[in-house]
Write an enzyme that holds these catalytic residues in place. Structure first.
Site, PDB file in Angstrom:
ATOM      1  N   GLU A  22     -89.133 105.413   6.828  1.00 30.30           N
ATOM      2  CA  GLU A  22     -87.873 105.446   7.561  1.00 30.30           C
ATOM      3  C   GLU A  22     -86.730 105.179   6.592  1.00 30.30           C
ATOM      4  OE1 GLU A  22     -88.051 102.800  10.895  1.00 30.30           O
ATOM      5  OE2 GLU A  22     -89.513 104.014  11.967  1.00 30.30           O
ATOM      6  N   HIS A  27     -77.191 102.406  15.632  1.00 31.63           N
ATOM      7  CA  HIS A  27     -78.212 103.374  15.240  1.00 31.63           C
ATOM      8  C   HIS A  27     -77.569 104.752  15.154  1.00 31.63           C
ATOM      9  CE1 HIS A  27     -81.907 105.654  15.026  1.00 31.63           C
ATOM     10  NE2 HIS A  27     -82.581 104.518  14.901  1.00 31.63           N
ATOM     11  N   ARG A  86     -79.288 102.911   7.415  1.00 33.60           N
ATOM     12  CA  ARG A  86     -78.651 103.286   8.675  1.00 33.60           C
ATOM     13  C   ARG A  86     -77.133 103.233   8.617  1.00 33.60           C
ATOM     14  NH1 ARG A  86     -82.836 100.338  12.932  1.00 33.60           N
ATOM     15  NH2 ARG A  86     -84.476 101.894  12.701  1.00 33.60           N
ATOM     16  N   HIS A 119     -77.330  99.115  18.357  1.00 29.84           N
ATOM     17  CA  HIS A 119     -78.791  99.062  18.287  1.00 29.84           C
ATOM     18  C   HIS A 119     -79.344  97.668  18.019  1.00 29.84           C
ATOM     19  CE1 HIS A 119     -82.837 100.515  17.811  1.00 29.84           C
ATOM     20  NE2 HIS A 119     -82.901 100.192  16.529  1.00 29.84           N
ATOM     21  N   ARG A 144     -79.646  95.612   8.838  1.00 31.13           N
ATOM     22  CA  ARG A 144     -81.104  95.500   8.879  1.00 31.13           C
ATOM     23  C   ARG A 144     -81.779  96.750   8.347  1.00 31.13           C
ATOM     24  NH1 ARG A 144     -85.062  97.116  12.733  1.00 31.13           N
ATOM     25  NH2 ARG A 144     -83.410  97.921  14.083  1.00 31.13           N
TER      26      ARG A 144
END
Length: 586
Positions: free
Chosen positions: A133, A282, A331, A392, A427
């Site tokens: 990811e 997100h 992200r 998110h 994060r």
């Protein structure tokens, strides 16, 4: 330049006098991966654990986690590489010792989860399948059911709980909303997160009331019989695992229960709250049209991990040339690129292209996402998916040290409501489930050791239950959308001095409205919790005059390490005003 001054935060919420009492050695609040792990482990080492959850056991954020859980499980991977990726994603504000604890203990904790019964997807050789990811340089994301990892982890933990549900050492109370923390004066208390970071051991000195010891909670239980309405639960220690604050914005991937109840209760009690301005948006949330609110469908980052990519309306790839990892950049980088494209092209969404992955592969790898999209009229195998950033994850929360202790003696926190220092300003994908596992286990080791050493005292149940709160500073639930709109407009993914000032004014006006005719109750308490957290988040967002992590400051578009390589914390002082401190990072 600091934003407008925040109004005073009340000591507690207005609530009826408790009509019942109960007690345990430890109260664990929340039933996600952090709360369930902590409660199950504590049950083996203390006499009595009380696990309370807001609705039912499987309705927290853990069950909604699609992508997976990150850990260095592959022989070619290493905790050091996982650490480096985490530090990069955190943009200079991670606590290195906390990250080291996460990545070194993570593989062991995931294997323990498997031994408990969690069934991760396997390859032909029977090994756990690993994917990649955003922000990861290795395939280290374990997943289950294709895109139902959180649901499988929640199932396994609840099954483990059900196997011991008749044990008198553990009690579960569902439909229990925590209203506030119960504290008592303890002049000799010296435990909790310190003023110099998450690895400390002493009391705070930045305005926190270290003389206050947490010895219980007030709960509102929707039930019948003895535990009904507001009551008081007492314990040697309280563990908050109450999840995030996603409902503070109009659009979020979080479930309806994510109203920041634990964070807000800790804030009012005087615990240190850190990094609250760092909210992760997100990048790829299915765009359902202007005006859509509430929980929105998430398109997992794992879809891009398998080869999907972002394009604009003309089919041009958005992430090419922006980052070495392109569509798998961290992200914040991807969200910022989407926001830039939306602004430049005057549109409210971009597109995710997964068509080349094929219908068969998409159905096998992402059955939940495919079903969700199709139920809403989109087919990822044949259509571009409209996407836009939405709230998110909260990277900040109740600050803890490496053992999960907060700045208030007797109070612990883990999971999304906590701030361990692992996430920094942003994060890393799929680190949240791992953080819940690792730090819940650390708390479950620390509390029994402290009980054995006599550091947490005995459970004291007063003859007359303490009143939950007498303050009248409640915001009627009919005003929740006003809070959400103000936060989204001014303290969302794009911020400025003007926007945060406007949000602070709007929230201040809501906070000073005349008392409502509505009676205190769950919806009103939730709305007031969102208001209090929104006021603090907005203050910290206004002060941070740079772009870092999950948000963009349009008036300060660059990252500023000379001034802002620092973490901001807030403590509500005894006079109910706020003390904001900054701590420079190494």
């Amino acid at each position: 330049m600091p934003g407008p001054r925040i109004p005073r935060i009340p000591r507690a919420l207005a609530a009826p006098a408790p009509g019942w009492t109960t007690s345990a050695d430890v109260i664990v609040v929340g039933s996600g991966i952090a709360g369930l792990t902590c409660a199950l482990r504590l049950r083996e080492r203390v006499d009595r654990v009380l696990l309370v959850t807001k609705t039912v056991l499987d309705e927290g954020s853990t069950a909604w986690a699609q992508g997976g859980i990150a850990a260095a499980l592959h022989p070619e991977d290493s905790p050091q590489e996982h650490l480096e990726d985490t530090l990069v994603a955190g943009v200079g504000l991670c606590d290195r010792a906390a990250v080291e604890a996460l990545v070194t203990e993570g593989p062991k904790r995931v294997r323990q989860l498997v031994a408990l019964g969690a069934e991760f997807d396997r390859d032909a050789d029977g090994e756990i399948k690993l994917t990649r990811e955003g922000g990861h340089h290795r395939d280290r994301i374990a997943h289950a059911g294709g895109d139902a990892t959180g649901r499988e982890i929640s199932r396994a933990l609840i099954a483990a709980l059900n196997r011991v549900i008749d044990d008198p050492g553990i009690e579960v109370v569902e439909h229990a909303l925590v209203v506030d923390l119960l504290t008592t004066t303890d002049g000799g208390a010296t435990d909790g997160a310190t003023d110099d970071g998450a690895t400390g051991d002493g009391a705070t000195d930045d305005g926190a009331t270290s003389a206050e010891r947490v010895h219980g909670v007030t709960l509102h239980v929707i039930g019948e019989g003895q535990l009904d309405g507001v009551g008081a639960a007492y314990a040697r220690a309280v563990v908050l695992a109450t999840g995030g604050l996603g409902q503070i914005y109009t659009s979020t991937t979080n479930p309806p229960v994510a109203t920041g109840d634990g964070m807000a209760a800790a804030l009012r009690a005087g615990a240190r709250i850190t990094d609250l301005e760092f909210v992760q948006f997100h990048p790829t949330v299915l765009f359902l049209g202007e005006g859509s609110t509430g929980q929105q469908p998430l398109i997992s980052e794992a879809v891009r991990g398998e080869g999907a990519f972002l394009v604009d309306a003309d089919g041009r790839r958005i992430m090419e040339g922006r980052h070495e990892l392109a569509d798998l950049a961290p992200r914040d980088v991807v969200a910022r690129a989407i926001l830039d494209t939306m602004r430049e092209q005057d549109t409210d969404h971009v597109f995710l292209d997964a068509r080349h992955l094929g219908a068969e592969f998409l159905q096998e790898r992402f059955p939940s996402i495919v079903a969700s999209c199709r139920s809403l009229g989109f087919d990822p195998a044949t259509q571009l998916l409209p996407v836009a950033p939405a709230q998110h994850y909260a990277s900040g929360g109740v600050e803890t040290d490496l053992r999960g202790r907060t700045s208030l003696p007797g109070l612990y926190a883990c999971g999304e409501c906590s701030c361990t220092g692992v996430h920094g300003a942003n994060r890393l994908a799929s680190n949240s489930l791992l953080e819940g596992l690792v730090f819940a286990a650390r708390i479950a080791s620390d509390i029994p050791a402290r009980i054995a050493a006599g550091e947490l005292g005995e459970v004291v149940v007063p003859e007359s239950p303490e009143r939950a709160g007498t303050d009248k500073a409640l915001l009627d639930s009919s005003r929740r959308l006003d809070v959400q709109r103000a936060m989204t407009a001014g303290s969302g993914p794009v911020r400025s001095r003007e926007s945060t000032a406007a949000t602070a004014t709007a929230l201040g006006d809501l906070a000073t409205l005349p008392p409502s005719k509505a009676e205190p109750g769950p919806k009103t308490w939730e709305t007031t919790n969102l208001l209090h957290l929104g006021q603090v988040l907005t203050e910290l967002a206004a002060r941070r005059e740079e772009t870092r992590g999950g948000h963009v400051r349009s008036d300060f578009p660059d990252r500023d390490d000379t001034r802002w390589l620092a973490r901001q914390s807030v403590v509500v002082a005894p006079d109910r005003t706020l003390t904001v401190t900054e701590r420079r990072m190494p």
